[in-house]
Design a protein around this motif. Structure first.
Motif, PDB file in Angstrom:
ATOM      1  N   ASN A   1       0.823  -1.207   0.000  1.00  0.00           N
ATOM      2  CA  ASN A   1       0.000   0.000   0.000  1.00  0.00           C
ATOM      3  C   ASN A   1       0.860   1.260   0.000  1.00  0.00           C
ATOM      4  O   ASN A   1       0.543   2.234  -0.683  1.00  0.00           O
ATOM      5  CB  ASN A   1      -0.963   0.003   1.186  1.00  0.00           C
TER       6      ASN A   1
ATOM      7  N   TYR B   1      -2.367   8.476   3.431  1.00  0.00           N
ATOM      8  CA  TYR B   1      -2.112   7.208   4.115  1.00  0.00           C
ATOM      9  C   TYR B   1      -0.820   7.370   4.901  1.00  0.00           C
ATOM     10  O   TYR B   1       0.232   7.621   4.332  1.00  0.00           O
ATOM     11  CB  TYR B   1      -1.970   6.094   3.072  1.00  0.00           C
TER      12      TYR B   1
ATOM     13  N   ASN C   1      -6.224  -2.221   5.310  1.00  0.00           N
ATOM     14  CA  ASN C   1      -5.116  -2.486   4.396  1.00  0.00           C
ATOM     15  C   ASN C   1      -5.501  -3.493   3.318  1.00  0.00           C
ATOM     16  O   ASN C   1      -5.093  -3.359   2.170  1.00  0.00           O
ATOM     17  CB  ASN C   1      -3.884  -2.951   5.170  1.00  0.00           C
TER      18      ASN C   1
ATOM     19  N   ILE D   1      -7.675  -1.563   0.718  1.00  0.00           N
ATOM     20  CA  ILE D   1      -6.875  -0.629  -0.077  1.00  0.00           C
ATOM     21  C   ILE D   1      -6.012  -1.402  -1.073  1.00  0.00           C
ATOM     22  O   ILE D   1      -5.961  -1.067  -2.258  1.00  0.00           O
ATOM     23  CB  ILE D   1      -6.010   0.270   0.824  1.00  0.00           C
ATOM     24  N   TYR D   2      -5.337  -2.436  -0.606  1.00  0.00           N
ATOM     25  CA  TYR D   2      -4.482  -3.241  -1.483  1.00  0.00           C
ATOM     26  C   TYR D   2      -5.295  -3.822  -2.646  1.00  0.00           C
ATOM     27  O   TYR D   2      -4.907  -3.714  -3.811  1.00  0.00           O
ATOM     28  CB  TYR D   2      -3.823  -4.369  -0.691  1.00  0.00           C
TER      29      TYR D   2
END
Length: 143
Positions: free
Chosen positions: A79, A107, A118, A121-122
């Motif tokens: 990320n 972030y 996470n 988002i990834y």
């Protein structure tokens, strides 16, 4: 008061992503079908991710690796790389499509956002790169 991490994408266009203090009881006004919204809230960590992108929730359910496939440290390190490149592209609208890279993602790697934040988002970054034929950093899985 809660801290929020937002990733908002409406019909493939990112409209907002920030970390800010805000009141949780404030309604979020979005004219998007409920099934196009992925929302993860973790009250103990006080962070939230909202991703609105036509097709992301289907992709997440059908093509993303399951939760706990990757470690949290792996997701965080990816990320950081993806978001740094994303933010570089936001600052270069003459070089990169400003319709894709509209706003910075705030972030902070020093903050523990937790696994779910996470993970989303990834996976959104993987989805985004594959859907829009972008390469933010390194190898992009073609899931």
């Amino acid at each position: 008061m809660k801290n929020f991490v937002y990733i908002l994408v409406i019909l493939g266009t990112i409209i907002a992503c920030s970390t800010a203090k805000t009141n949780v009881s404030e309604p979020v006004n979005m004219d998007v079908a409920l099934n196009d919204t992925v929302r993860i809230a973790n009250d103990s960590l006080e962070y939230e991710v909202i991703i609105i992108d036509n097709g992301f929730s289907t992709w997440l359910a059908s093509r993303a690796y399951p939760r706990n496939y990757y470690s949290q440290s792996y997701l965080e390190s990816k990320n950081i790389l993806y978001i740094n490149e994303w933010n570089n592209r936001v600052l270069q609208p003459q070089r990169y499509n400003p319709g894709l890279y509209e706003m910075n993602i705030n972030y902070n790697p020093a903050i523990n956002y937790g696994y779910e934040v996470n993970y989303l988002i990834y996976n959104y970054m993987i989805y985004f790169q594959n859907r829009y034929k972008q390469k933010l950093w390194g190898y992009v899985p073609s899931r």
